[in-house]
Write a protein that holds these residues in place. Sequence first.
Motif, mmCIF file in Angstrom:
data_model
loop_
_atom_site.group_PDB
_atom_site.id
_atom_site.type_symbol
_atom_site.label_atom_id
_atom_site.label_comp_id
_atom_site.label_asym_id
_atom_site.label_seq_id
_atom_site.Cartn_x
_atom_site.Cartn_y
_atom_site.Cartn_z
ATOM 1 N N LYS A 248 29.465 38.433 45.383
ATOM 2 C CA LYS A 248 30.646 37.563 45.343
ATOM 3 C C LYS A 248 30.363 36.384 44.417
ATOM 4 O O LYS A 248 30.178 35.254 44.880
ATOM 5 C CB LYS A 248 31.013 37.069 46.746
ATOM 6 C CG LYS A 248 31.541 38.172 47.651
ATOM 7 C CD LYS A 248 31.940 37.627 48.998
ATOM 8 C CE LYS A 248 32.467 38.738 49.906
ATOM 9 N NZ LYS A 248 32.789 38.213 51.261
ATOM 10 N N PRO A 249 30.299 36.631 43.105
ATOM 11 C CA PRO A 249 30.006 35.535 42.173
ATOM 12 C C PRO A 249 31.108 34.484 42.179
ATOM 13 O O PRO A 249 32.280 34.783 42.422
ATOM 14 C CB PRO A 249 29.901 36.241 40.822
ATOM 15 C CG PRO A 249 30.613 37.550 40.977
ATOM 16 C CD PRO A 249 30.486 37.926 42.407
ATOM 17 N N GLU B 267 27.011 32.358 32.313
ATOM 18 C CA GLU B 267 27.508 32.103 33.665
ATOM 19 C C GLU B 267 27.059 33.232 34.587
ATOM 20 O O GLU B 267 27.494 34.365 34.441
ATOM 21 C CB GLU B 267 29.035 31.989 33.634
ATOM 22 C CG GLU B 267 29.529 30.883 32.714
ATOM 23 C CD GLU B 267 31.038 30.925 32.522
ATOM 24 O OE1 GLU B 267 31.753 31.229 33.510
ATOM 25 O OE2 GLU B 267 31.497 30.671 31.397
ATOM 26 N N THR B 268 26.200 32.904 35.547
ATOM 27 C CA THR B 268 25.663 33.942 36.444
ATOM 28 C C THR B 268 26.511 34.119 37.694
ATOM 29 O O THR B 268 26.390 35.139 38.368
ATOM 30 C CB THR B 268 24.229 33.591 36.876
ATOM 31 O OG1 THR B 268 24.252 32.372 37.631
ATOM 32 C CG2 THR B 268 23.321 33.409 35.658
ATOM 33 N N GLY B 269 27.341 33.134 38.030
ATOM 34 C CA GLY B 269 28.146 33.233 39.248
ATOM 35 C C GLY B 269 27.388 32.852 40.501
ATOM 36 O O GLY B 269 27.930 32.899 41.604
ATOM 37 N N THR B 270 26.109 32.465 40.348
ATOM 38 C CA THR B 270 25.295 32.017 41.486
ATOM 39 C C THR B 270 25.125 30.512 41.364
ATOM 40 O O THR B 270 24.593 30.024 40.363
ATOM 41 C CB THR B 270 23.919 32.714 41.479
ATOM 42 O OG1 THR B 270 24.122 34.134 41.505
ATOM 43 C CG2 THR B 270 23.090 32.316 42.680
ATOM 44 N N SER C 212 32.987 31.326 40.045
ATOM 45 C CA SER C 212 33.221 30.839 38.682
ATOM 46 C C SER C 212 32.699 29.412 38.531
ATOM 47 O O SER C 212 32.578 28.667 39.517
ATOM 48 C CB SER C 212 34.709 30.886 38.351
ATOM 49 O OG SER C 212 35.411 29.955 39.153
ATOM 50 N N ASN D 282 29.643 38.958 37.230
ATOM 51 C CA ASN D 282 30.310 37.727 36.812
ATOM 52 C C ASN D 282 30.693 37.721 35.331
ATOM 53 O O ASN D 282 31.410 36.836 34.882
ATOM 54 C CB ASN D 282 29.401 36.521 37.110
ATOM 55 C CG ASN D 282 30.163 35.212 37.074
ATOM 56 O OD1 ASN D 282 31.171 35.050 37.754
ATOM 57 N ND2 ASN D 282 29.702 34.281 36.251
ATOM 58 N N GLN D 283 30.229 38.713 34.561
ATOM 59 C CA GLN D 283 30.560 38.754 33.124
ATOM 60 C C GLN D 283 31.918 39.407 32.863
ATOM 61 O O GLN D 283 32.332 39.516 31.703
ATOM 62 C CB GLN D 283 29.472 39.506 32.337
ATOM 63 C CG GLN D 283 28.068 38.953 32.511
ATOM 64 C CD GLN D 283 27.989 37.452 32.384
ATOM 65 O OE1 GLN D 283 28.514 36.865 31.434
ATOM 66 N NE2 GLN D 283 27.335 36.812 33.350
ATOM 67 N N ASP E 159 24.697 40.516 40.484
ATOM 68 C CA ASP E 159 25.775 39.519 40.593
ATOM 69 C C ASP E 159 26.080 38.890 39.235
ATOM 70 O O ASP E 159 27.241 38.612 38.912
ATOM 71 C CB ASP E 159 25.385 38.414 41.593
ATOM 72 C CG ASP E 159 25.573 38.847 43.036
ATOM 73 O OD1 ASP E 159 26.009 39.996 43.240
ATOM 74 O OD2 ASP E 159 25.284 38.061 43.949
ATOM 75 N N ASP F 2 23.528 28.293 38.157
ATOM 76 C CA ASP F 2 24.408 27.596 37.223
ATOM 77 C C ASP F 2 24.289 26.081 37.336
ATOM 78 O O ASP F 2 24.466 25.366 36.342
ATOM 79 C CB ASP F 2 25.862 28.021 37.458
ATOM 80 C CG ASP F 2 26.104 29.466 37.060
ATOM 81 O OD1 ASP F 2 25.394 29.952 36.170
ATOM 82 O OD2 ASP F 2 26.989 30.111 37.649
#
Length: 503
Positions: free
Chosen positions: A427-428, A147-150, A430, A185-186, A181, A154
């Motif tokens: 600002k990732p 999960e990259t948060g972008t 979810s 997000n991890q 980012d 994703d």
Amino acid sequence: MKSRRRQRLSNPQLKNNQTETAFSVREVGLVQSVRKFIIIAKGLPSCMNGQIVEFASGTLGLVMGFTEDKVQILVLGDASSIRAGDEIYNKGQSLNLPVSDAFIGRIINSLCQPQDGLGPIEAKEYYPVFKVAPGVMERVPVKETLETGTLILDAIIPIAKGQRQLLIGDRLTGKTTVAVDAILNQKGKDVICIYCCIGKPYSSLLKVLDILKEHDAFEYTIVVSGIASVSTGEQYLAPYTACTLGEYFMHKGKDVFVVFDDLTKHAWIYRQISLLLERAPGREAYPGDIFYIHSQLVERAGYLKPELGGGSMTFFPIVEILQGDVTGYISTNIISMTDGQLYFSTPLFNKGFKPAIDFGLSVSRIGNKAQWPAMKQLSKSLRLDYLQYKELLQMTQLRTTGLSKEAEARLRRGEAINQLIIQDKNKPVSLEEQIIYLYALTKGLLDNLAASQIRQFRQEILEFIKKRYPAFCAKVRSTMDLDDELKSVLDSCLKDYFSEAIK
């Protein structure tokens, strides 16, 4: 020449007239000449490539090559104190570096020495820096998404754990921002992150460190510093050190995410080393083994089988190009050895489209195999819809009337997608939140909203749903899919939100 050094060691348990004698056997050579950071030496007949030698000043060196009568050594540190005629000591040791859990949250150099002033780091084991990559039979197919948060990544260009995804583009197009980012997000996902800085100015590293500290990302992150002000040898070693630390955690069953920022400068560094070693230059003055230098690094990523720990290591190598030219030597090399690339476009960046990832030139070859079923279902037509929107937009720029209803609907849908995938840095988002956005998009609820209303929707919808149905995010994460119950919850929540909040 061989030297046997004899030492008298005192031992209080021995009587006064007795001594304890210890021997250390080593080869002793002499410095013949100094070429900046390359030392030519003689008298080390037993040395091998990749071995560590020590100079009289205490500085370490790495054997890079040899002939019958001389040895070529890369200095790993300050070479200013080394003079012709100095002694060199070879104990026959390969380059092994310390590894342990204590490295998490620390800033280290290429030799795993702390650079943050927080004291020494205790080593549990020593791993070889130039290790052979795991074979095919030691790996399993990728099965989990990273999960990259972008949202762009994703949903449209998904990344799997164990994948190698190249980030390529001109300078100042947001490559490092997307990689950082992904690190942010991890948080809370049990992924160890390693950020490796190669040949960049100290000010660039400081910016990244400030972001990591601000978001409490150092709890699960290691920073390997090979900045431009350190020795060439240390810059050359930096990505291999980061990879070695990652392998330690991977063999313990952990998921590891490594960012190499960036491999273009690493290639420049190796070109300097090779030219001083008098190796024949090839295309763009790079040596013939420049492909191998990077492939031996990139191949060490992967997803291990359970018998070997079951961990994974995901790589984000970054490559900087000039004026959007992806046909350069280093860029084509690394494109050919990775599992996909993200192309960052300068024109898109200048238009304010951030992250400035060009869909037409970006691809992820294996990531969709590990994508959540819910995300796969909702995003299957997203790329095509957006590319058709961009094409239609160009065709209709000079036309103000005469558009069909279908064309107008496509333009509205495309503008809604455009507003969703533009994302602020650091600002990732979810995956659960991304699924809510895409569900609303596929239902057509965003097509008639203004850009400001879509931004308001993005800011408020998750909290609105959490208040109405607190278990929503946990259920989506556990099932990775939207069943009929979750869909009905989303439908009612979205209906209530748009009737109450959007004016």
